[in-house]
Design a protein around this motif. Structure first.
Motif, mmCIF file in Angstrom:
data_model
loop_
_atom_site.group_PDB
_atom_site.id
_atom_site.type_symbol
_atom_site.label_atom_id
_atom_site.label_comp_id
_atom_site.label_asym_id
_atom_site.label_seq_id
_atom_site.Cartn_x
_atom_site.Cartn_y
_atom_site.Cartn_z
ATOM 1 N N ARG A 39 0.788 -1.153 0.080
ATOM 2 C CA ARG A 39 0.113 0.057 0.162
ATOM 3 C C ARG A 39 0.898 1.291 -0.053
ATOM 4 O O ARG A 39 1.845 1.231 0.406
ATOM 5 N N ASN A 40 0.404 2.274 -0.690
ATOM 6 C CA ASN A 40 1.089 3.628 -0.583
ATOM 7 C C ASN A 40 2.341 3.605 -0.985
ATOM 8 O O ASN A 40 3.339 4.621 -0.928
ATOM 9 N N ILE A 41 2.599 2.911 -2.074
ATOM 10 C CA ILE A 41 3.954 2.965 -2.908
ATOM 11 C C ILE A 41 3.606 3.599 -4.193
ATOM 12 O O ILE A 41 2.871 3.494 -4.728
ATOM 13 N N CYS A 42 4.742 4.412 -4.566
ATOM 14 C CA CYS A 42 4.923 4.982 -5.854
ATOM 15 C C CYS A 42 6.040 4.647 -6.578
ATOM 16 O O CYS A 42 7.224 4.589 -6.204
ATOM 17 N N ARG A 43 5.999 4.411 -7.996
ATOM 18 C CA ARG A 43 6.958 4.456 -8.765
ATOM 19 C C ARG A 43 7.340 5.913 -9.528
ATOM 20 O O ARG A 43 6.065 6.080 -10.135
ATOM 21 N N LEU A 44 8.450 5.931 -9.488
ATOM 22 C CA LEU A 44 8.885 7.404 -10.003
ATOM 23 C C LEU A 44 9.738 7.131 -11.346
ATOM 24 O O LEU A 44 10.606 6.493 -10.962
ATOM 25 N N THR A 45 9.304 7.556 -12.634
ATOM 26 C CA THR A 45 10.035 7.287 -13.554
ATOM 27 C C THR A 45 10.336 8.821 -14.405
ATOM 28 O O THR A 45 9.249 9.387 -14.551
ATOM 29 N N GLN A 46 11.416 8.678 -14.965
ATOM 30 C CA GLN A 46 11.986 9.905 -15.562
ATOM 31 C C GLN A 46 11.579 9.781 -16.946
ATOM 32 O O GLN A 46 11.855 8.962 -17.799
ATOM 33 N N VAL A 47 10.505 10.712 -17.559
ATOM 34 C CA VAL A 47 10.099 10.565 -19.033
ATOM 35 C C VAL A 47 10.180 11.840 -19.653
ATOM 36 O O VAL A 47 9.371 12.577 -19.239
ATOM 37 N N ALA A 48 10.963 12.128 -20.799
ATOM 38 C CA ALA A 48 11.080 13.150 -21.516
ATOM 39 C C ALA A 48 11.400 14.582 -20.486
ATOM 40 O O ALA A 48 10.624 15.403 -20.914
ATOM 41 N N GLY A 49 12.181 14.349 -19.483
ATOM 42 C CA GLY A 49 12.564 15.403 -18.913
ATOM 43 C C GLY A 49 11.345 15.754 -17.601
ATOM 44 O O GLY A 49 11.484 16.602 -16.842
#
Length: 350
Positions: free
Chosen positions: A153-163
């Motif tokens: 629960r309450n997990i985020c995935r952060l991905t760099q996409v086009a700046g």
């Protein structure tokens, strides 16, 4: 434990587990009962024994060994629990799995072991902005997790996409957001955390099957020689498109060795299995060597990357006891827990 029986006299989803514990103890001629958190000063405890109409509260002798199944982190931090631990120490009564483990504390203990460093994703606490900015400069995929969370629960995935930074939340219906700058990402995560403690963990390119993320929950117990052994291994296969593989978030479960045989050639499956087992045992041993608390059971989550290298994702000191599968007598963890309790008692009364 911190539960009381439900109206039907049972302990809900823990009932099956407790009944198996009771039956195995009966078979071995060992008294077994459940005990609420309380003072031991009177020399007796209020405990629960099973009867025809459910569990009955009775005054009972103080047990020789305690297995902690309190499911509240807050209660484990309370003065009443600290007093309880002090009273156990004064009476030289062992208790194992005496507390929850936080993700950051586990990481800080494991990085002390050189042999585990290649298997540990870089992890930091989410607090200072400068530290945060330095961390995200190095990684294009990052997981943002509650330090004391569970069940994905309450997990985020952060991905760099086009700046920009793409922010995906765990859950069946994912919420997707974007942050235009690193500073905006920091502010967004700060709001999301709502002053709770979170960690940032380097994202791994995980092995997938049919676009489903896979990890492995390895359940370990200490045997009568107090050495770690693997009791079970399951593969957890996430829903397509989800960022976690937890069963509580819609994942599927398969027998771990069987899954490996399906996904790889037999020789490779055996090699990967041995790597996972070795890493799980080394992780468990590193923790007990660096912690004051006694642990007899750990659930360790490992994952393979796309090159089949194993990574340590999480360590759980209160693994789930929901009944899954069919056993003719007792699930393996029941026997392992009771055998460890007997070993502790023998060590305490040579």
């Amino acid at each position: 434990m911190n539960q009381t029986p439900l109206q039907d006299g049972t302990f809900g989803e823990m009932e099956k587990f407790y009944q198996e514990m009771k039956s195995y103890c009966n078979q071995q001629g060992i008294p077994f009962y459940l005990v609420k958190l309380q003072s031991l000063q009177d020399g007796v405890v209020e405990g629960y024994l099973p009867g025809q109409g459910g569990w009955k509260a009775l005054p009972l002798p103080i047990p020789d060994v305690f297995y902690n199944r309190i499911h509240s982190r807050k209660l484990e931090q309370s003065p009443s629990f600290k007093l309880f631990k002090t009273e156990l120490e004064e009476r030289s009564i062992p208790m194992f799995n005496g507390r929850f483990l936080s993700k950051h504390d586990v990481h800080e203990l494991l990085i002390l072991e050189d042999e585990l460093l290649p298997n540990l994703p870089e992890t930091i606490l989410f607090n200072e902005k400068e530290t945060f900015l330095t961390f995200i400069e190095k990684h294009s995929v990052i997981y943002f997790k509650p330090e004391s969370g569970s069940q994905g629960r309450n997990i985020c995935r952060l991905t760099q996409v086009a700046g920009k930074w793409k922010i995906e939340q765990s859950g069946h219906l994912q919420n997707v957001d974007f942050a235009d700058t690193d500073e905006k990402l920091f502010e967004t995560l700060k709001r999301f955390s709502r002053k709770r403690s979170f960690i940032l963990q380097k994202g791994i390119s995980l092995f997938e099957t049919d676009q489903r993320k896979v990890d492995f929950r390895i359940l370990l117990h200490r045997n009568e020689q107090l050495e770690w052994k693997v009791t079970s291994m399951v593969a957890r296969i996430g829903d397509p498109g989800t960022i976690v593989s937890n069963l509580a978030q819609g994942g599927l479960m398969k027998n771990g060795p069987d899954f490996l045989k399906e996904a790889f050639e037999l020789q490779d499956a055996s090699r990967i299995y041995q790597k996972l087992v070795r890493l799980a045992k080394n992780t468990a041993q590193a923790l007990v060597e660096n912690l004051d608390d006694s642990f007899g059971e750990l659930g360790i989550d490992l994952a393979l990357d796309t090159d089949t290298n194993p990574w340590i994702i999480e360590v759980n000191s209160k693994p789930s006891k929901k009944f899954q599968g069919n056993y003719e007598t007792f699930r393996p963890s029941v026997k392992s827990i009771i055998d460890f309790m007997l070993a502790l008692n023998r060590e305490n009364h040579p």
